[in-house]
Write a protein that holds these residues in place. Structure first.
Motif, PDB file in Angstrom:
ATOM      1  N   ALA A 232       9.834  33.037 -13.750  1.00 37.21           N
ATOM      2  CA  ALA A 232       9.758  32.782 -12.308  1.00 37.21           C
ATOM      3  C   ALA A 232       8.672  31.769 -11.974  1.00 37.21           C
ATOM      4  CB  ALA A 232       9.500  34.094 -11.555  1.00 37.21           C
ATOM      5  N   LEU A 233       7.650  31.688 -12.808  1.00 38.95           N
ATOM      6  CA  LEU A 233       6.556  30.751 -12.573  1.00 38.95           C
ATOM      7  C   LEU A 233       6.942  29.320 -12.911  1.00 38.95           C
ATOM      8  CD1 LEU A 233       3.613  32.820 -14.092  1.00 38.95           C
ATOM      9  CD2 LEU A 233       4.417  32.805 -11.728  1.00 38.95           C
ATOM     10  N   LEU A 234       8.101  29.136 -13.520  1.00 40.32           N
ATOM     11  CA  LEU A 234       8.547  27.807 -13.927  1.00 40.32           C
ATOM     12  C   LEU A 234       9.743  27.340 -13.111  1.00 40.32           C
ATOM     13  CD1 LEU A 234       8.332  28.340 -17.802  1.00 40.32           C
ATOM     14  CD2 LEU A 234       6.601  27.353 -16.289  1.00 40.32           C
ATOM     15  N   ARG A 241       3.462  26.019  -7.120  1.00 43.16           N
ATOM     16  CA  ARG A 241       2.230  26.777  -6.881  1.00 43.16           C
ATOM     17  C   ARG A 241       1.461  27.010  -8.180  1.00 43.16           C
ATOM     18  NH1 ARG A 241       4.132  31.364  -2.407  1.00 43.16           N
ATOM     19  NH2 ARG A 241       5.041  29.897  -0.920  1.00 43.16           N
ATOM     20  N   THR A 242       2.192  27.272  -9.258  1.00 46.06           N
ATOM     21  CA  THR A 242       1.543  27.460 -10.549  1.00 46.06           C
ATOM     22  C   THR A 242       0.822  26.185 -10.976  1.00 46.06           C
ATOM     23  OG1 THR A 242       3.243  29.062 -11.209  1.00 46.06           O
ATOM     24  CG2 THR A 242       1.906  28.094 -12.957  1.00 46.06           C
ATOM     25  N   PHE A 243       1.495  25.047 -10.813  1.00 43.38           N
ATOM     26  CA  PHE A 243       0.880  23.768 -11.172  1.00 43.38           C
ATOM     27  C   PHE A 243      -0.358  23.509 -10.316  1.00 43.38           C
ATOM     28  CE2 PHE A 243       0.371  19.199 -10.416  1.00 43.38           C
ATOM     29  CZ  PHE A 243       0.224  18.734 -11.718  1.00 43.38           C
ATOM     30  N   PHE A 244      -0.256  23.708  -9.009  1.00 41.64           N
ATOM     31  CA  PHE A 244      -1.393  23.466  -8.129  1.00 41.64           C
ATOM     32  C   PHE A 244      -2.578  24.348  -8.492  1.00 41.64           C
ATOM     33  CE2 PHE A 244      -3.416  25.517  -4.378  1.00 41.64           C
ATOM     34  CZ  PHE A 244      -4.362  24.530  -4.135  1.00 41.64           C
ATOM     35  N   ALA A 368       0.862  35.689 -12.779  1.00 42.91           N
ATOM     36  CA  ALA A 368       0.504  34.343 -12.325  1.00 42.91           C
ATOM     37  C   ALA A 368      -0.992  34.094 -12.474  1.00 42.91           C
ATOM     38  CB  ALA A 368       0.927  34.153 -10.870  1.00 42.91           C
ATOM     39  N   MET A 369      -1.806  35.079 -12.082  1.00 43.83           N
ATOM     40  CA  MET A 369      -3.250  34.922 -12.203  1.00 43.83           C
ATOM     41  C   MET A 369      -3.646  34.750 -13.669  1.00 43.83           C
ATOM     42  SD  MET A 369      -6.054  34.737 -10.467  1.00 43.83           S
ATOM     43  CE  MET A 369      -7.635  34.341 -11.214  1.00 43.83           C
ATOM     44  N   GLY A 370      -2.987  35.490 -14.563  1.00 40.47           N
ATOM     45  CA  GLY A 370      -3.282  35.357 -15.979  1.00 40.47           C
ATOM     46  C   GLY A 370      -2.888  34.000 -16.533  1.00 40.47           C
ATOM     47  N   VAL A 371      -1.692  33.517 -16.151  1.00 41.53           N
ATOM     48  CA  VAL A 371      -1.235  32.207 -16.621  1.00 41.53           C
ATOM     49  C   VAL A 371      -2.136  31.100 -16.081  1.00 41.53           C
ATOM     50  CG1 VAL A 371       0.632  30.515 -16.433  1.00 41.53           C
ATOM     51  CG2 VAL A 371       1.164  32.891 -16.968  1.00 41.53           C
ATOM     52  N   ILE A 372      -2.485  31.178 -14.806  1.00 42.15           N
ATOM     53  CA  ILE A 372      -3.336  30.163 -14.190  1.00 42.15           C
ATOM     54  C   ILE A 372      -4.724  30.179 -14.819  1.00 42.15           C
ATOM     55  CG2 ILE A 372      -4.507  29.561 -12.033  1.00 42.15           C
ATOM     56  CD1 ILE A 372      -1.819  30.603 -10.666  1.00 42.15           C
ATOM     57  N   THR A 373      -5.239  31.368 -15.097  1.00 39.07           N
ATOM     58  CA  THR A 373      -6.517  31.469 -15.804  1.00 39.07           C
ATOM     59  C   THR A 373      -6.422  30.813 -17.173  1.00 39.07           C
ATOM     60  OG1 THR A 373      -7.112  33.530 -14.674  1.00 39.07           O
ATOM     61  CG2 THR A 373      -8.211  33.076 -16.755  1.00 39.07           C
ATOM     62  N   ALA A 374      -5.298  31.072 -17.877  1.00 39.54           N
ATOM     63  CA  ALA A 374      -5.106  30.486 -19.202  1.00 39.54           C
ATOM     64  C   ALA A 374      -5.058  28.962 -19.126  1.00 39.54           C
ATOM     65  CB  ALA A 374      -3.824  31.027 -19.829  1.00 39.54           C
TER      66      ALA A 374
END
Length: 432
Positions: A232-234, A241-244, A368-374
């Protein structure tokens, strides 16, 4: 905001406080550790970057696990790893041991970011959400500042050989925070998203009383598409939003981690290598990183998230440009530019955890928070690893110009993609 909210805020902030402590104390400890363990330039870079690499894997894996098995259980497990890893650092005898332990500590830190922030976001009132989530970042800088001053004092009074005690020192606050988190209730939003309505109602009534009504939350969560995951994040709006979030986070945090990890080394490169001068300047800059977050908390709720982010990035470029153009400036002016950067970075710093938790729904909020942190730690780890090499090959001025360029990229991405979530409920802000 009730007493429960303030208590939950204190418990949640304990993790970031400990994270800031762990990630900054290494900057002072490396001074004594390097000759004691015979660290090479590569060892030095790996010791500084190991925790950031661990955060990448911790956020990526355990953020998703938090959305699957719940916030409450993960809330305590990660702190146990942090405490044990910190204590073991006092007994290392070889470079690979400190690198491995710092990596495992980083994994636990990466897990704590999505766990603590998603749990807190799902309990907070709309009008205080950004400021309270931003307070977790303040706790991070408070932990970093306390650890930095502690490291400075230990070097001053116990000598550089006290680095083992520095690395193990986080075990004390870690144990206290762990005890505080025992008994924390599960997020009712997460329970509803899993169809456990009765449990959600029981939790809410325990906190707010028997007359509490969660029908508005239940209705909002019931219209969500369920079984969302990494994919869903892709897709669509969530991809944007994930990219930003990932890119503005990366551009903001990479210079910060470089300064925290190698602060004394950087200041020595600028000519502050007499006595304990570099550590004193490092401690002052750490304090201003903390103080810079305080006005940003208020501004995030008054002028809004987007204006705060843009103005902060624009002002953050100036100190790096000045340091890059005139690296031979007097010591006082060099400290001024570093301090100006520390103060103006407060805006992006407090929004690094607010934006991701506001822009994604309950089913994938921690994911999402975990992926963005990564994503952010890819740049942070590379920046921390490459900083000593950059100082060696391009000098202090060239290194500062590279940081200015990265900060400018953060401004450009935010200008085109940053949304405004001020005054919107969590369900509204996370909707597409």
């Amino acid at each position: 905001m009730t007493f429960f909210h303030w208590r939950l805020l204190l418990q949640s902030a304990g993790g970031p406080f400990l994270d800031g402590w762990l990630l900054s104390i290494i900057g002072v400890a490396l001074i004594g550790m390097t000759p004691a363990l015979g660290l090479s330039g590569t060892d030095l870079s790996l010791a500084g970057a190991a925790a950031l690499i661990g955060i990448f894997f911790g956020g990526l894996v355990f953020g998703r696990m938090t959305d699957i098995i719940g916030r409450q259980l993960m809330y305590t497990i990660d702190l146990i790893v942090l405490v044990v890893g910190s204590v073991l650092c006092a007994f290392v005898d070889h470079a690979w041991q400190i690198i491995l332990l710092r990596f495992l500590i980083g994994v636990a830190i990466g897990a704590d970011y999505p766990i603590a922030t998603s749990l807190l976001a799902e309990w907070l009132p709309t009008r205080q959400r950004a400021a309270m989530l931003g307070s977790l970042v303040v706790a991070w800088f408070l932990g970093a500042t306390v650890a930095t001053f502690l490291g400075f004092a230990m070097v001053e009074y116990l000598g550089e050989d006290s680095w083992r005690w520095m690395l193990a020192s986080s075990g004390v606050p870690g144990l206290i925070i762990l005890l505080m988190r025992i008994g924390t209730p599960e997020s009712p939003r997460w329970l509803i998203s899993k169809g456990r309505i009765d449990e959600a109602e029981a939790v809410v009534r325990k906190i707010y009383g028997q007359d509490a009504d969660l029908s508005s939350i239940r209705d909002a969560e019931s219209v969500r598409p369920k079984r969302l995951g990494y994919s869903a994040l892709l897709q669509g709006e969530y991809l944007k939003r994930t990219f930003f979030c990932g890119m503005f986070y990366l551009c903001a945090v990479t210079p910060v981690f470089a300064i925290y990890t190698f602060g004394p080394v950087m200041l020595s490169a600028f000519g502050m290598n007499e006595g304990n001068l570099s550590n004193i300047g490092y401690a002052l800059i750490s304090l201003l990183f903390l103080l810079g977050c305080l006005p940003a908390l208020r501004l995030s709720e008054t002028i809004g998230r987007r204006p705060l982010l843009l103005w902060s990035f624009a002002l953050m470029i100036l100190p790096f440009l000045a340091l890059g153009i005139a690296p031979e400036a007097p010591v006082g002016l060099i400290i001024f530019w570093f301090c100006l950067y520390a103060v103006t970075s407060g805006g992006p710093n407090i929004l690094e955890w607010s934006y991701p938790n506001e822009l994604f729904p309950t089913d994938i909020r921690a994911t999402a928070m975990g992926v963005i942190t990564a994503v952010s730690r890819i740049g942070a780890a590379l920046g921390t690893f490459l900083l000593p090499l950059s100082l060696e090959h391009y000098g202090d001025g060239g290194t500062m110009l590279i940081m200015a360029a990265m900060t400018a990229v953060g401004f450009i991405i935010s200008y085109f993609l940053a949304p405004e979530t001020k005054g919107r409920s969590l369900s509204e802000a996370s909707g597409v």
